[in-house]
Design an enzyme around this catalytic site. Structure first.
Site, short mmCIF file in Angstrom:
data_model
loop_
_atom_site.label_atom_id
_atom_site.label_comp_id
_atom_site.label_asym_id
_atom_site.label_seq_id
_atom_site.Cartn_x
_atom_site.Cartn_y
_atom_site.Cartn_z
N ASP A 79 -6.21 13.52 0.36
CA ASP A 79 -5.24 12.85 1.22
C ASP A 79 -3.79 12.72 0.74
O ASP A 79 -2.88 13.37 1.25
CB ASP A 79 -5.77 11.47 1.65
CG ASP A 79 -6.27 10.58 0.49
OD1 ASP A 79 -6.06 10.95 -0.67
OD2 ASP A 79 -6.85 9.52 0.78
N GLU B 133 -4.76 4.96 -9.53
CA GLU B 133 -4.73 3.60 -8.97
C GLU B 133 -3.68 2.75 -9.68
O GLU B 133 -2.99 1.95 -9.05
CB GLU B 133 -6.10 2.93 -9.08
CG GLU B 133 -7.21 3.63 -8.32
CD GLU B 133 -7.15 3.43 -6.81
OE1 GLU B 133 -6.25 2.73 -6.32
OE2 GLU B 133 -8.02 4.01 -6.11
N ARG C 284 -0.53 1.28 -7.46
CA ARG C 284 -0.50 -0.17 -7.23
C ARG C 284 0.46 -0.88 -8.17
O ARG C 284 1.25 -1.71 -7.74
CB ARG C 284 -1.90 -0.76 -7.42
CG ARG C 284 -2.92 -0.15 -6.47
CD ARG C 284 -4.27 -0.84 -6.58
NE ARG C 284 -5.31 -0.01 -5.98
CZ ARG C 284 -6.33 -0.46 -5.27
NH1 ARG C 284 -6.49 -1.74 -5.08
NH2 ARG C 284 -7.23 0.36 -4.78
N GLU D 215 -5.22 2.56 6.75
CA GLU D 215 -4.65 3.85 7.18
C GLU D 215 -4.38 3.94 8.69
O GLU D 215 -3.37 4.53 9.11
CB GLU D 215 -5.57 5.00 6.75
CG GLU D 215 -5.62 5.24 5.24
CD GLU D 215 -6.49 4.26 4.49
OE1 GLU D 215 -7.28 3.53 5.14
OE2 GLU D 215 -6.40 4.19 3.25
C1 DMJ Z 1 -5.14 2.61 -1.01
O1 DMJ Z 1 -5.31 2.23 -2.32
C2 DMJ Z 1 -4.20 3.76 -0.88
O2 DMJ Z 1 -3.77 3.85 0.42
C3 DMJ Z 1 -4.81 5.07 -1.29
O3 DMJ Z 1 -3.95 6.15 -1.10
C4 DMJ Z 1 -6.06 5.31 -0.52
N1 DMJ Z 1 -6.91 4.21 -0.40
C5 DMJ Z 1 -6.48 2.85 -0.41
C6 DMJ Z 1 -6.63 2.09 0.88
O4 DMJ Z 1 -7.61 2.47 1.70
#
Ligand code: DMJ
Length: 641
Positions: free
Chosen positions: A394, A261, A265, A528
């Site tokens: 993912d 994260e 971010r 998404e």
């Molecule tokens: C985001 O922080 C990013 O897209 C991450 O890859 C997956 N989840 C969240 C948003 O849903």
């Protein structure tokens, strides 16, 4: 004796009464507005104290106004209107822009050409509107990665100004609505949670998730700042930039941060801001954050742990993750940021770290060609054989394709690994429901779980992007599945009365694209599905993707907007759902950015020049984008001696 006195007494009395009425009025208004006024005063004081005193110097230094591509474009057009005969070349020289033909005249600029000055002037070069012909028409709707051969458009990398004189592809009204949403989200964060991580709109106080290690890291500022920049919200952008300069630091705090994260971010956000502006502040901060994450990579395999303490460097994995495993979507989603950080700092160490991860994943035996979600960083062995394009898997797949794109399609290993993985997923996990909906199941050992996470909705865009960038035997299949998945995710939205999609939805004899369990029915402002609308819109220009995005805007406004920001919903299947009281930082970073771009012209962050990290922070494509800002290579400190 006192005619004078008797005349003045009523006047005094009236005057006194008026005074009392005014006083009571003011007190009443003050009481009514008590909370808001004191909040505003507190906020103003806070913002003021967070800002440097000589703001003017900073603005000059950043040269935001003059060099924001949007303003560069306006300036170019204005001068053209004033003096039509004046040669374009002269204006470009004044603005220190590269000659358009040098950037997009059919051949990609050399790396040397791309080395922009890291100067006090901020952006000192620009790039092409490569998706238009000189007539302002689109050159190609189904392919990215190929530069057109003749372009006479003025430089416009992003910023939302229309190049197409015929009215073309910007939907101003809808896009303006998204800008207003951003302003509402940002201003309320500023008012009630400035410098904290996120906002609780209902309780009007800050919120912090455990991923931020319970410290005030200004997550919403760092995550949302490039969206402000793209939208041209200059004042807000500057406030955020000032806060980062004065307050953002991981030194002297003992926070247990999520490596993933923090990378997507904070490192991702800073890198994009550096690419946009050339402001060295962001490069320093990106490196500062990445350096704090490095101890997590000290494992026998080089596969990093999930959590790291910023003070002690002690790293560990989540207790719940299969036998002490690291998680695929976490350690597999560092490549874009670390590779780019090496290139702009000249320090190869960051790239080496992610290259090690790549080698482990390349060489390890993959059950049926698939990647399980768990890998033990000590033994290098898979944990539970659960596979997913949703939670825990993912963005690993996303970063394989995007590492190849980011490298200017030279990192062929990444593309090969992507194609191998996606073909296995197509074969073993992609299914069609009896009602004709395409979806990606989770796979647990040998059993398909006919469920799709909202998180997996990004894969509609991913399959399509993979198809549009490389012609192979599977191109058509990729595109068909990409469109199909995006359609299914849209169905998951419109089958809910709120018109917003659940966290996960299932496929069975009884239901399709609907959540069944109560813990799957929430919506937390996730991006998404809109991300896939955006990518598919760019690749096909099928109006339905914009229509779907607009439906989502209306639903967000109806159900998620509050007087003090945006909240998620606890159950999308209720007519009047309860709100969750959290404005996620990714709502500003991703959800609103993708919606803004959906209603923008293709020249705003063209997909053949920018690649989005998984938090929607756009990074420049090497060899195709003058904003790459590559530095000369230097040895890392550890190897220098
Ligand atoms: C985001 O922080 C990013 O897209 C991450 O890859 C997956 N989840 C969240 C948003 O849903």
């Amino acid at each position: 004796m006192c005619p004078k006195t008797s005349k003045t007494t009523p006047l005094l009395l009236i005057g006194g009464i008026c005074f009392v009425i005014v006083l009571v009025g003011i007190t009443g208004i003050t009481l009514i507005n008590n909370i808001n006024l004191s909040n505003i005063i507190r906020l103003n004081e806070k913002v003021a104290s967070d800002s440097v005193s000589n703001n003017e110097n900073q603005i000059k230094e950043l040269n935001y106004v003059n060099n924001h591509p949007r303003n560069v474009y306006l300036k170019l057009n204005a001068s053209r209107d004033d003096a039509e005969d004046e040669p374009m070349q002269k204006e470009q020289e004044q603005l220190e822009l590269p000659k358009v033909s040098a950037v997009v005249g059919g051949s990609a600029p050399k790396v040397g050409d791309n080395q922009l000055k890291e100067s006090s002037e901020g952006i000192s070069a620009s790039m092409s509107t490569s998706s238009h012909t000189s007539a302002g028409e689109l050159t190609s709707t189904a392919s990215v990665g190929v530069a057109p051969t003749s372009v006479t458009a003025p430089p416009l990398p992003f910023g939302g100004v229309m190049y197409n004189q015929s009215g073309g592809l910007i939907d101003y009204e809808k896009r303006n609505q998204v800008v207003k949403m951003m302003e509402h989200a940002w201003h309320n964060y500023k008012l009630y949670a400035w410098g904290k991580n996120e906002l609780r709109p209902l309780s009007q106080r800050p919120h912090s998730a455990s991923i931020f290690g319970s410290y005030d890291l200004g997550a919403t500022i760092v995550d949302g700042l490039d969206t402000l920049y793209i939208m041209g919200l200059e004042k807000e952008y500057r406030e955020g930039r000032d806060w980062i300069e004065r307050k953002f630091s991981l030194d002297n705090i003992s926070a247990e941060l999520s490596v993933f994260e923090t990378n997507i971010r904070f490192v991702g956000g800073m890198l994009t801001l550096y690419a946009f502006t050339g402001d060295p502040l962001y490069k320093e901060k990106a490196q500062h954050v990445a350096d704090k994450l490095l101890p997590a990579f000290q494992t026998p395999t080089g596969i990093p742990y999930a959590l790291v303490n910023t003070k002690t460097g002690v790293a560990k994995n989540y207790g719940w993750a299969s036998g002490g495993s690291s998680i695929l979507s976490e350690f597999g989603t560092l490549h874009l940021e670390f590779a780019y950080l090496s290139d702009i700092t000249g320090n190869p160490l960051y790239r080496e770290r992610v290259q090690t991860i790549r080698q482990v994943l390349k060489e390890i035996e993959k059950p049926k060609g698939l990647y399980p979600n768990f890998l033990n960083p000590k033994t290098g062995k898979w944990g539970q054989l659960h596979m997913s394009l949703g939670a825990l898997g993912d963005s690993y797949y996303e970063y394989l394709l995007k590492a190849w794109l980011q490298s200017g399609q030279t990192d062929e290993e990444a593309r090969e690994m992507y194609d191998e993985a996606m073909l296995a997923i197509l074969d073993k996990m992609v299914r069609t429901s009896p009602g004709g909906l395409t979806y990606v199941s989770d796979l647990k050992f040998d059993r398909l779980e006919h469920k799709m996470d909202h998180l997996a909705c990004f894969s509609g865009g991913l399959f399509a992007l993979g198809a549009a960038t490389w012609q192979n035997d599977y191109t058509d299949k990729y595109m068909e599945v990409g469109k199909g998945i995006t359609n299914t995710c849209h169905e998951s939205y419109i089958r809910a009365p709120t018109q917003l999609g659940p966290e996960a939805f299932r496929f069975s004899e009884a239901v399709e694209a609907r959540a069944l369990r109560s813990q799957e029915k929430y919506y937390i402002l996730r991006p998404e599905t809109f991300e896939s609308y955006f990518v598919l819109w760019r690749l096909t220009h099928d109006q339905k993707y914009r229509d779907w995005g607009w439906e989502a805007v209306l639903a967000l406004e109806k159900h998620c907007r509050t007087a003090h920001g945006y909240c998620g919903l606890r159950n999308v299947y209720q007519q009047e759902p309860q709100k969750d009281d959290v404005q996620q930082s990714f709502f500003l970073a991703e959800t609103l950015k993708y919606l803004y771009l959906l209603f923008s012209d293709d020249s705003v962050l063209p997909l053949d020049e920018w690649v989005f990290n998984t938090e929607a922070h756009p990074l420049p494509i090497k060899g195709a984008n003058a904003y790459y800002r590559q530095a000369p290579v230097t040895l890392p400190v550890s190897n220098a001696s």
